[in-house]
Write a protein that holds these residues in place. Structure first.
Motif, PDB file in Angstrom:
ATOM      1  N   ALA A  52       1.574  -2.365   6.350  1.00 30.46           N
ATOM      2  CA  ALA A  52       1.271  -2.374   4.919  1.00 30.46           C
ATOM      3  C   ALA A  52       2.178  -3.332   4.163  1.00 30.46           C
ATOM      4  CB  ALA A  52       1.403  -0.959   4.362  1.00 30.46           C
ATOM      5  N   ASN A  53       3.455  -3.440   4.563  1.00 32.55           N
ATOM      6  CA  ASN A  53       4.365  -4.371   3.894  1.00 32.55           C
ATOM      7  C   ASN A  53       3.929  -5.820   4.095  1.00 32.55           C
ATOM      8  OD1 ASN A  53       7.105  -3.515   2.528  1.00 32.55           O
ATOM      9  ND2 ASN A  53       6.651  -1.947   4.075  1.00 32.55           N
ATOM     10  N   GLY A  68       0.822  -6.384   2.113  1.00 35.45           N
ATOM     11  CA  GLY A  68       1.178  -6.466   0.701  1.00 35.45           C
ATOM     12  C   GLY A  68       1.773  -7.813   0.348  1.00 35.45           C
ATOM     13  N   GLN A  69       2.624  -8.322   1.232  1.00 30.30           N
ATOM     14  CA  GLN A  69       3.224  -9.635   0.994  1.00 30.30           C
ATOM     15  C   GLN A  69       2.161 -10.724   0.956  1.00 30.30           C
ATOM     16  OE1 GLN A  69       5.971 -11.598   3.943  1.00 30.30           O
ATOM     17  NE2 GLN A  69       7.474 -11.080   2.389  1.00 30.30           N
ATOM     18  N   LYS A 120      -5.108  -5.978  -0.717  1.00 25.22           N
ATOM     19  CA  LYS A 120      -5.214  -4.621  -1.248  1.00 25.22           C
ATOM     20  C   LYS A 120      -5.245  -3.641  -0.080  1.00 25.22           C
ATOM     21  CE  LYS A 120      -7.827  -1.752  -4.506  1.00 25.22           C
ATOM     22  NZ  LYS A 120      -9.040  -1.659  -5.364  1.00 25.22           N
ATOM     23  N   THR A 121      -4.247  -2.759  -0.030  1.00 24.89           N
ATOM     24  CA  THR A 121      -4.038  -1.897   1.133  1.00 24.89           C
ATOM     25  C   THR A 121      -3.814  -0.467   0.684  1.00 24.89           C
ATOM     26  OG1 THR A 121      -2.981  -3.751   2.283  1.00 24.89           O
ATOM     27  CG2 THR A 121      -2.633  -1.554   3.207  1.00 24.89           C
ATOM     28  N   LEU A 141       7.171  -1.011  -0.217  1.00 24.13           N
ATOM     29  CA  LEU A 141       5.787  -1.095  -0.685  1.00 24.13           C
ATOM     30  C   LEU A 141       5.692  -1.078  -2.204  1.00 24.13           C
ATOM     31  CD1 LEU A 141       4.021   1.301   1.871  1.00 24.13           C
ATOM     32  CD2 LEU A 141       4.152  -1.193   1.929  1.00 24.13           C
ATOM     33  N   TYR A 164       4.583  -4.120  -4.352  1.00 18.17           N
ATOM     34  CA  TYR A 164       3.212  -4.626  -4.369  1.00 18.17           C
ATOM     35  C   TYR A 164       2.299  -3.671  -5.122  1.00 18.17           C
ATOM     36  CZ  TYR A 164       5.465  -7.035  -0.492  1.00 18.17           C
ATOM     37  OH  TYR A 164       6.351  -7.746   0.281  1.00 18.17           O
ATOM     38  N   GLN A 177      -0.761  -3.878  -5.326  1.00 16.33           N
ATOM     39  CA  GLN A 177      -2.032  -3.723  -4.612  1.00 16.33           C
ATOM     40  C   GLN A 177      -1.915  -2.816  -3.386  1.00 16.33           C
ATOM     41  OE1 GLN A 177      -0.114  -6.372  -4.631  1.00 16.33           O
ATOM     42  NE2 GLN A 177      -0.173  -7.511  -2.719  1.00 16.33           N
ATOM     43  N   VAL A 178      -0.733  -2.208  -3.165  1.00 18.03           N
ATOM     44  CA  VAL A 178      -0.543  -1.306  -2.026  1.00 18.03           C
ATOM     45  C   VAL A 178      -0.228   0.098  -2.540  1.00 18.03           C
ATOM     46  CG1 VAL A 178       0.774  -0.826   0.064  1.00 18.03           C
ATOM     47  CG2 VAL A 178       0.300  -3.200  -0.597  1.00 18.03           C
TER      48      VAL A 178
END
Length: 586
Positions: free
Chosen positions: A29-30, A33-34, A38-39, A125, A128, A130-131
């Protein structure tokens, strides 16, 4: 993101769903996100696990955390250059693993506190928008179709909802519901004996490193960890039960083997576990991917369960990012199983061999082990081979997003013979060593064959480099989460066709020209789209000195995708584009 990608993801809860907020899920997820993906992370527990599990993190995993931008915090919770020593029953060291190399930018073996690092991954996280992470969500059903994946979850109040995404990464452990739902075979073996692990505060020994004590009465492990924590592991003997072992008097008898006063031990936790070795038949089923323990589990003896999961995250996340952003085709994702499964099998094999050597099934086998290993340890090149951990199978991708100039050599005849001839710990170890032709021992066992391994499919080095402003950095920090085309002493885009350069720029590539010490003053020779670097340590020059090509294509996970001469850059780029299912547009 392309217009096509935007249309595909409209109405979805996320582009990628990640099941499980363990280290593999959080790392995946990191990285997503970077990359701006979108997670949504879904975890059945109310929070991340806060008790110790893994205790060893290697240089590859630290490099992955560096890519995620988190090593600054993680370094507070690791002990670098963590050695492992094997002792006979009489206390004589018969093997010592003392790697001192840092070719990938970090110490090869490190002790760490997993809960602290997991917390850093979770807090990372928050960078971000979007995460998101949803805790307390039990997975009920999963389905997939041509457009995406649907996941039905239920919270503690019994409320159900359906989450939708283009892809799903299952990091839900060795008993993975997702893997079982997909009917993916998970084959292997379980060792008959169990082990009890005991973590304590206020280290009662205080000595550094790890000791593997091959006591025939009861083998045990003593491992120093950061922050004054120590782990002990003892073999559970026939007839002993978990209930009996956890009684104070039984625990005192165990601990009296290793500490002066077992009544003054500050326990964190005690747990009995079984060593399993399992490998999923595939790591991909259409839009669903298995990672970490959901894809493979292995004995703990080389500390590779955690690190193998981190390799999964490093290999998969950037590929998913490229695909959902429309910069690569879906076929690129097939390379995940192609690249990761064979290496996971090798790490399982290594872990089993190490376990068999540490705790053989008979006293006779233990005596043979001690005699042979002490004799091998007396030969300096062999001792160095083990000390530097050259026996560890480093990932080398034969298939996937790699361009090999020619097929790699088959395993040596002697290596194959040793592997087949006897299912013994020593035979398997020698077979494993013999097949590593690039090692001294491999050449010795193969009649000193001279084989120069190709760098393609292997991880690129990470030395220190100096930028034009005079600052010194680790190479990965200059590259970032992107492809790099790096040339020694020349402009890698010289002669590159406009459409080829446009293709690479769409992926976010970084063009790099590395200069020897003292030549940065000629920076006017480089166009503005090429980053000039100085080879601060001379390691990049040494690396290219062993190659026949002067341009290297480096993937976002730092593996070498291809090598080329300056005049071959366009042709190689077209071939890599086809492997990415995103041909260069004329």
């Amino acid at each position: 993101m392309t217009e096509q990608a935007r249309e595909t993801t409209s109405g979805l809860d996320a582009e990628v769903l990640v099941i499980g907020a363990g280290p593999v899920g959080l790392t995946t997820a990191n990285i997503l996100g970077q990359a701006g993906v979108k997670t949504l992370v879904v975890e059945k527990l109310a929070s991340i696990i806060d008790y110790p599990r893994a205790i060893g993190i290697d240089d590859e995993s630290l490099r992955t955390l560096q890519t995620a931008g988190l090593t600054g915090e993680v370094q507070k919770h690791i002990t670098p250059y963590h050695w492992m020593r094997f002792y006979t029953a009489s206390g004589k060291c018969f093997a010592s693993i003392e790697p001192r190399t840092d070719e990938f930018g970090w110490s090869r073996r490190n002790a760490f506190i997993q809960p602290e690092v997991d917390q850093i991954l979770y807090e990372g996280l928050q960078r971000y928008a979007q995460v998101q992470v949803l805790f307390g969500q039990n997975v009920c059903t999963v389905s997939q179709g041509a457009q995406g994946v649907a996941l039905e979850v239920e919270n503690a109040q019994g409320e159900k909802r359906t989450l939708r995404a283009r892809y799903l990464v299952a990091c839900d452990g060795g008993n993975s519901l997702i893997r079982r739902t997909l009917n993916v075979a998970f084959e292997g073996r379980t060792k008959p004996n169990q082990w009890i692990v005991v973590d304590v505060r206020n280290d009662p020994l205080g000595t550094p490193h790890i000791g593997m004590h091959c006591d025939p009465e009861r083998p045990y492990v003593s491992a120093a960890l950061p922050h004054g924590i120590r782990r002990f592991e003892f073999m559970v003997m026939p007839g002993e039960t978990e209930e009996e072992l956890f009684k104070p008097e039984a625990m005192a008898r165990l601990m009296s083997k290793v500490v002066a006063d077992p009544d003054k031990v500050d326990y964190i936790r005690k747990r009995v576990y079984t060593h399993n070795a399992r490998l999923a038949a595939t790591f991909r089923v259409q839009r669903i991917f298995l990672a970490g323990d959901a894809a493979h589990i292995m004995p703990v003896w080389q500390g590779q369960g955690y690190n193998s999961g981190m390799r999964d995250a490093s290999n998969l996340a950037w590929k998913l990012a490229l695909v959902v952003q429309g910069k690569a085709g879906d076929a690129l994702l097939d390379s995940y199983t192609e690249e990761r499964r064979d290496h996971a099998r090798s790490m399982i094999h290594l872990s089993e061999v190490a376990g068999d050597i540490f705790a053989p099934e008979s006293a006779t086998a233990a005596k043979v082990r001690d005699t042979v290993m002490l004799a091998m340890n007396a030969v300096p090149p062999v001792k160095q081979y083990f000390a530097e951990m050259r026996f560890k199978p480093m990932p080398r991708y034969e298939k996937g997003l790699v361009l090999h100039a020619s097929p790699s050599g088959a395993p040596s005849a002697l290596g194959g013979l040793l592997t087949r001839s006897g299912d013994t710990p020593l035979g398997r170890l020698l077979g494993l060593v013999a097949e590593k032709k690039e090692s001294f021992v491999g050449r010795l066992l193969n009649g000193f064959e001279s084989v120069e391994p190709s760098p393609v499919g292997r991880m690129f080095i990470q030395p220190q480099v100096t930028t034009e402003d005079g600052a010194t950095h680790k190479l990965d920090d200059v590259i970032g989460l992107r492809f790099a085309i790096l040339a020694w002493g020349t402009d890698p885009t010289c002669g590159m066709a406009p459409e080829v350069r446009a293709f690479w720029e769409r992926t976010g590539v970084r063009f790099l020209c590395v200069k020897p010490l003292g030549q940065m003053s000629r920076s006017a020779m480089a166009p503005p789209h090429v980053t000039l670097l100085q080879d601060t340590q001379g390691r990049i020059k040494d690396w290219f000195g062993a190659q026949k090509k002067a341009v290297v294509f480096i993937r976002p996970d730092r593996f070498v995708a291809a090598m080329a001469s300056p005049q071959e850059v366009d042709a190689v780029s077209h071939q890599l584009a086809r492997l990415m299912a995103q041909p260069v547009e004329a």
